[in-house]
Design a protein around this motif. Structure first.
Motif, PDB file in Angstrom:
ATOM      1  N   ILE A 153       0.829  -1.204   0.000  1.00 46.71           N
ATOM      2  CA  ILE A 153       0.000   0.000   0.000  1.00 46.71           C
ATOM      3  C   ILE A 153       0.862   1.252   0.000  1.00 46.71           C
ATOM      4  N   ALA A 154       2.102   1.128   0.485  1.00 45.78           N
ATOM      5  CA  ALA A 154       3.002   2.290   0.477  1.00 45.78           C
ATOM      6  C   ALA A 154       3.361   2.708  -0.938  1.00 45.78           C
ATOM      7  N   SER A 155       3.152   1.813  -1.913  1.00 48.87           N
ATOM      8  CA  SER A 155       3.457   2.153  -3.302  1.00 48.87           C
ATOM      9  C   SER A 155       2.310   2.891  -3.984  1.00 48.87           C
ATOM     10  N   ILE A 156       1.143   2.959  -3.321  1.00 52.59           N
ATOM     11  CA  ILE A 156       0.014   3.708  -3.851  1.00 52.59           C
ATOM     12  C   ILE A 156       0.289   5.199  -3.657  1.00 52.59           C
ATOM     13  N   GLU A 157       0.035   5.992  -4.691  1.00 51.34           N
ATOM     14  CA  GLU A 157       0.347   7.424  -4.638  1.00 51.34           C
ATOM     15  C   GLU A 157      -0.223   8.088  -3.382  1.00 51.34           C
ATOM     16  N   GLY A 158       0.631   8.814  -2.686  1.00 51.86           N
ATOM     17  CA  GLY A 158       0.205   9.541  -1.496  1.00 51.86           C
ATOM     18  C   GLY A 158       0.227   8.750  -0.210  1.00 51.86           C
ATOM     19  N   MET A 159       0.653   7.463  -0.259  1.00 57.40           N
ATOM     20  CA  MET A 159       0.565   6.622   0.937  1.00 57.40           C
ATOM     21  C   MET A 159       1.894   6.389   1.650  1.00 57.40           C
ATOM     22  N   LYS A 160       3.020   6.570   0.993  1.00 59.92           N
ATOM     23  CA  LYS A 160       4.282   6.244   1.654  1.00 59.92           C
ATOM     24  C   LYS A 160       4.477   7.070   2.920  1.00 59.92           C
ATOM     25  N   GLU A 161       4.073   8.345   2.879  1.00 53.92           N
ATOM     26  CA  GLU A 161       4.284   9.211   4.035  1.00 53.92           C
ATOM     27  C   GLU A 161       3.303   8.950   5.174  1.00 53.92           C
ATOM     28  N   ARG A 162       2.286   8.109   4.924  1.00 58.46           N
ATOM     29  CA  ARG A 162       1.338   7.798   6.001  1.00 58.46           C
ATOM     30  C   ARG A 162       1.156   6.283   6.162  1.00 58.46           C
ATOM     31  N   THR A 163       2.222   5.534   5.867  1.00 61.29           N
ATOM     32  CA  THR A 163       2.185   4.080   6.017  1.00 61.29           C
ATOM     33  C   THR A 163       3.326   3.601   6.903  1.00 61.29           C
ATOM     34  N   ILE A 164       3.005   2.662   7.790  1.00 59.47           N
ATOM     35  CA  ILE A 164       4.015   1.921   8.552  1.00 59.47           C
ATOM     36  C   ILE A 164       3.943   0.472   8.074  1.00 59.47           C
ATOM     37  N   ILE A 165       5.037  -0.029   7.515  1.00 56.43           N
ATOM     38  CA  ILE A 165       5.095  -1.411   7.049  1.00 56.43           C
ATOM     39  C   ILE A 165       5.703  -2.274   8.150  1.00 56.43           C
ATOM     40  N   ILE A 166       5.021  -3.352   8.480  1.00 57.52           N
ATOM     41  CA  ILE A 166       5.556  -4.358   9.400  1.00 57.52           C
ATOM     42  C   ILE A 166       5.914  -5.582   8.569  1.00 57.52           C
ATOM     43  N   ASN A 167       7.161  -5.996   8.635  1.00 63.23           N
ATOM     44  CA  ASN A 167       7.593  -7.144   7.855  1.00 63.23           C
ATOM     45  C   ASN A 167       8.280  -8.151   8.762  1.00 63.23           C
TER      46      ASN A 167
END
Length: 386
Positions: free
Chosen positions: A216-230
């Protein structure tokens, strides 16, 4: 347990059917355990041999507080090569497991009483993790008849002035479903409209069977409001190594680092070396493993859909199947209990994953096809499935 030396917030028993499976498995000598998602395969030799070679060469000390710089570089390379997603070094934190990563993220962003919307059915620790961080969990139910996609109107109806974050999990444990690009873009619109942060639990990214995984961080406008847990637990069969990572805006990572220094200081150095070799050699390590689990899950789905009073949607991802048992007339706990007592096959009741999991049992295809065949041979003889 009520006791003067126990914090009052833990006096009420919060155990779930998920937490009881270990004890249940001990009741039968011939139990086939399809409950917990701990793969039967062991970590690939490439990872083991190289990690312990590194250990002998001195990688047994504390690492950098945000993780081994070499591992952080490999994570950057991975996201660039796999998803064309630019990640900066200061946006990465290496954690001692994905579970800890989720807690650290919640602890970093939540004020007391903040609400966190949880895609449900959900991974069972989510609600208590939110509560540990003094937040309030708010389930967002998804349903089989909607392909377990997030209903955007239902999501929007749950948002209040205290809503801080949304937790999504795709591919999903327990449903095996994958959120579509259309759903992800709709979530983006809601996140922007209400200024929310999205925590994306990306534990099963390698197990997307029909189409490439979309962060979802690759969706435009989402990287700055995404926390990825891997995590490396499932994508590389490294459950016991307890190693994962967080990708988030650098200001969040700074806070996460401060919290973690008071919890475990740094993630295990040897596990971090294993993670380095996992990423570097993923094209050699993963294909055979992924194909094995794909074969298992499609075999199991076919068997399930040929048994009366059981059904499951076509597998999309992970190695879990969320089996519909509503036609039996039993609750998920009753059905799971009957399957254990009569067939000696251990599953997890769907209610363990949230109220909308009622009417289902989850199975983990973490045993080979021979064992799966034996399990379904036993189950199809049960009266409730005739």
């Amino acid at each position: 347990m009520k006791h003067k030396f126990i914090a009052k917030r833990y006096w009420k028993d919060k155990s779930t059917p998920m937490g009881q499976v270990d004890e249940l498995a001990k009741n039968y000598d011939d139990v086939i355990n399809l409950s917990l998602g701990d793969p039967d395969l062991i970590t690939h030799d490439i990872i083991i041999d190289n990690a312990f070679k590194d250990a002998r060469q001195g990688h047994t000390k504390y690492t950098d507080f945000r993780g081994d710089p070499v591992l952080r570089k490999e994570i950057i390379n991975y996201y660039r090569e796999e998803y064309d997603l630019p990640v900066k070094d200061e946006e990465i934190f290496v954690a001692a497991s994905g579970c800890l990563g989720m807690y650290l993220a919640l602890e970093a962003i939540l004020d007391d009483g903040d609400e966190v919307i949880l895609q449900a059915p959900f991974f069972t620790p989510y609600p208590q993790q939110v509560e540990l961080a003094r937040g309030i969990p708010v389930p967002l139910n998804t349903y089989e008849e909607e392909d377990f996609q997030i209903n955007i109107k239902r999501l929007e109806s749950l948002i209040t002035e205290r809503t801080k974050a949304l937790v999504i999990n795709s591919p999903s444990n327990p449903t095996g479903n994958i959120l579509s690009r259309q759903t992800l873009e709709s979530i983006r619109n809601i996140a922007v409209k209400y200024d929310l942060i999205v925590i994306s639990d990306d534990i099963y990214t390698s197990f997307s069977f029909n189409e490439p995984f979309i962060p979802i961080a690759s969706i435009e406008g989402m990287k700055e409001r995404t926390i990825i847990i891997n995590s490396f637990s499932k994508n590389f069969t490294m459950t016991g190594w307890r190693i994962g990572n967080i990708i988030a805006p650098d200001y969040i990572i700074k806070v996460i680092q401060q919290i973690n220094e008071n919890v475990v200081f740094t993630a295990p150095s040897i596990s971090q070396r294993g993670a380095i070799h996992a990423l570097r050699n993923r094209n050699e390590i993963q294909p055979e493993m992924i194909n094995e689990y794909k074969n298992r899950v499609f075999y199991a789905a076919d068997r399930i859909n040929r048994i009366p009073n059981m059904s499951v949607i076509s597998p999309k991802g992970t190695f879990y199947l969320f089996v519909n048992i509503k036609k039996t007339g039993l609750s998920s706990i009753e059905a799971s209990d009957a399957i254990l007592k009569e067939a000696h096959v251990l599953t997890i009741p769907g209610i363990a994953f949230g109220d909308c999991g009622e009417g289902y049992v989850r199975i983990a295809c973490t045993l080979g096809i021979d064992k799966l065949r034996e399990a379904f041979d036993r189950i199809e003889k049960m009266n409730i499935f005739k």
